[in-house]
Design a protein around this motif. Structure first.
Motif, PDB file in Angstrom:
ATOM      1  N   LYS A 121       0.825  -1.208   0.000  1.00  0.00           N
ATOM      2  CA  LYS A 121       0.000   0.000   0.000  1.00  0.00           C
ATOM      3  C   LYS A 121       0.859   1.258   0.000  1.00  0.00           C
ATOM      4  CE  LYS A 121      -3.986  -2.149   2.209  1.00  0.00           C
ATOM      5  NZ  LYS A 121      -4.999  -2.048   3.284  1.00  0.00           N
ATOM      6  N   GLY A 122       0.670   2.069  -1.023  1.00  0.00           N
ATOM      7  CA  GLY A 122       1.323   3.364  -1.083  1.00  0.00           C
ATOM      8  C   GLY A 122       0.516   4.395  -0.316  1.00  0.00           C
ATOM      9  N   PHE A 123       1.187   5.411   0.194  1.00  0.00           N
ATOM     10  CA  PHE A 123       0.508   6.440   0.989  1.00  0.00           C
ATOM     11  C   PHE A 123      -0.528   7.201   0.161  1.00  0.00           C
ATOM     12  CE2 PHE A 123       0.159  10.830   2.501  1.00  0.00           C
ATOM     13  CZ  PHE A 123      -0.222  10.609   3.821  1.00  0.00           C
ATOM     14  N   GLY A 124      -0.195   7.492  -1.099  1.00  0.00           N
ATOM     15  CA  GLY A 124      -1.097   8.281  -1.938  1.00  0.00           C
ATOM     16  C   GLY A 124      -2.437   7.616  -2.173  1.00  0.00           C
ATOM     17  N   PRO A 125      -2.472   6.501  -2.899  1.00  0.00           N
ATOM     18  CA  PRO A 125      -3.767   5.891  -3.221  1.00  0.00           C
ATOM     19  C   PRO A 125      -4.508   5.309  -2.037  1.00  0.00           C
ATOM     20  CG  PRO A 125      -1.953   4.508  -3.980  1.00  0.00           C
ATOM     21  CD  PRO A 125      -1.347   5.812  -3.563  1.00  0.00           C
ATOM     22  N   HIS A 126      -3.779   4.919  -0.985  1.00  0.00           N
ATOM     23  CA  HIS A 126      -4.438   4.251   0.135  1.00  0.00           C
ATOM     24  C   HIS A 126      -4.689   5.158   1.327  1.00  0.00           C
ATOM     25  CE1 HIS A 126      -4.435   0.125  -1.422  1.00  0.00           C
ATOM     26  NE2 HIS A 126      -3.298   0.445  -2.005  1.00  0.00           N
ATOM     27  N   VAL A 127      -4.165   6.377   1.311  1.00  0.00           N
ATOM     28  CA  VAL A 127      -4.391   7.290   2.433  1.00  0.00           C
ATOM     29  C   VAL A 127      -4.770   8.683   1.918  1.00  0.00           C
ATOM     30  CG1 VAL A 127      -3.419   8.352   4.500  1.00  0.00           C
ATOM     31  CG2 VAL A 127      -2.776   6.010   3.896  1.00  0.00           C
ATOM     32  N   ARG A 128      -3.839   9.334   1.253  1.00  0.00           N
ATOM     33  CA  ARG A 128      -4.039  10.730   0.852  1.00  0.00           C
ATOM     34  C   ARG A 128      -5.200  10.905  -0.118  1.00  0.00           C
ATOM     35  NH1 ARG A 128       0.894  12.313  -2.149  1.00  0.00           N
ATOM     36  NH2 ARG A 128      -0.226  11.228  -3.809  1.00  0.00           N
ATOM     37  N   ASP A 129      -5.297  10.003  -1.101  1.00  0.00           N
ATOM     38  CA  ASP A 129      -6.302  10.170  -2.148  1.00  0.00           C
ATOM     39  C   ASP A 129      -7.577   9.357  -1.904  1.00  0.00           C
ATOM     40  OD1 ASP A 129      -4.369  11.705  -3.385  1.00  0.00           O
ATOM     41  OD2 ASP A 129      -3.598  10.026  -4.562  1.00  0.00           O
ATOM     42  N   MET A 130      -7.723   8.779  -0.728  1.00  0.00           N
ATOM     43  CA  MET A 130      -8.869   7.916  -0.470  1.00  0.00           C
ATOM     44  C   MET A 130     -10.016   8.700   0.160  1.00  0.00           C
ATOM     45  SD  MET A 130      -9.044   4.303   1.611  1.00  0.00           S
ATOM     46  CE  MET A 130      -8.155   3.431   0.307  1.00  0.00           C
ATOM     47  N   ASP A 160       6.695   2.510   1.275  1.00  0.00           N
ATOM     48  CA  ASP A 160       7.923   3.159   1.758  1.00  0.00           C
ATOM     49  C   ASP A 160       8.817   2.180   2.495  1.00  0.00           C
ATOM     50  OD1 ASP A 160       7.026   5.489   0.654  1.00  0.00           O
ATOM     51  OD2 ASP A 160       6.466   6.440   2.555  1.00  0.00           O
ATOM     52  N   ASP A 161       8.224   1.271   3.270  1.00  0.00           N
ATOM     53  CA  ASP A 161       9.027   0.269   3.977  1.00  0.00           C
ATOM     54  C   ASP A 161       9.613  -0.742   3.001  1.00  0.00           C
ATOM     55  OD1 ASP A 161       8.765   1.298   6.507  1.00  0.00           O
ATOM     56  OD2 ASP A 161       7.049   0.044   7.058  1.00  0.00           O
TER      57      ASP A 161
END
Length: 222
Positions: free
Chosen positions: A84-93, A121-122
């Motif tokens: 899970k990338g931060f963008g599609p799974h957090v920022r853009d959700m 990221d990890d």
């Protein structure tokens, strides 16, 4: 066989056995994040891609197709692995997508899958964290150990128990958690102290050991 060779064979094997959208999804969906997971995390831990399925199709409760990044299928394990990338799974959700994702993970659990997720990221920058956690998960499904391996398995389970507790570990905790006798529990605790994973904690009079504290970073040994 090198990683590059094994990975190419792995993907070709699944591409040749798929048609339609299942094939197209694999060709389009197995991108940088998934390749990095294969290289940085799965390959160092397993050394092969046996029983691992990329872009694996699952039907949800509505009958709609959902493609998991990876599913590890053995008997009787069904392990879903998501990157899970931060963008599609957090920022853009938005709220609807957030609800759908949680419902999908709960549905997969109800269908007998275990779902685990790694942050992109990890995977790309701190893969050692991911490999440690993956080993901890997969170790739950290893074959029944022989007599010479039983102590090592008990030691790992004691470290997991110590990670979960917010206080020093006691002999009775180990005995009740592992369903072993007092003598075996003491033996395991002493072995972990000898390896530097646990530190004995003495009582006020310094005559008795009242508990064992986990050394920082000991969980990385799993």
């Amino acid at each position: 066989m090198t990683f590059e060779e094994a990975h190419a064979v792995f993907i070709l094997h699944h591409v040749e056995r798929r048609t339609g959208e299942r094939k197209g999804r694999l060709v389009r969906g197995h991108n940088e994040a998934e390749r990095l997971f294969c290289r940085n995390v799965w390959w160092p831990v397993r050394g092969s891609f046996d029983d691992l399925h990329p872009e694996y199709e699952v039907r949800d409760w509505r009958g709609m197709s959902y493609f998991c990044d990876f599913v590890w299928l053995t008997q009787p394990v069904k392990l879903v692995i998501e990157i899970k990338g931060f963008g599609p799974h957090v920022r853009d959700m938005d709220r609807q997508k957030y609800c759908s994702e949680l419902n999908r993970e709960t549905f997969l659990t109800a269908m007998g899958y275990q779902v685990i997720s790694f942050a992109y990221d990890d995977v790309s920058q701190r893969p050692e964290v991911c490999t440690t956690l993956l080993r901890m998960v997969l170790s739950r499904y290893q074959a029944e150990p022989g007599p010479t391996e039983r102590l090592a398995v008990l030691e790992k389970e004691v470290i997991r128990l110590a990670c979960r507790l917010s206080r020093p570990l006691r002999t009775v905790d180990v005995r009740e958690h592992l369903l072993i006798n007092h003598r075996t529990a003491v033996r395991v605790l002493q072995a972990l102290c000898g390896k530097g994973w646990l530190v004995p904690k003495e009582g006020p009079t310094a005559k008795y050991i009242v508990g064992y504290e986990l050394q920082r970073g000991a969980w990385r040994s799993l």
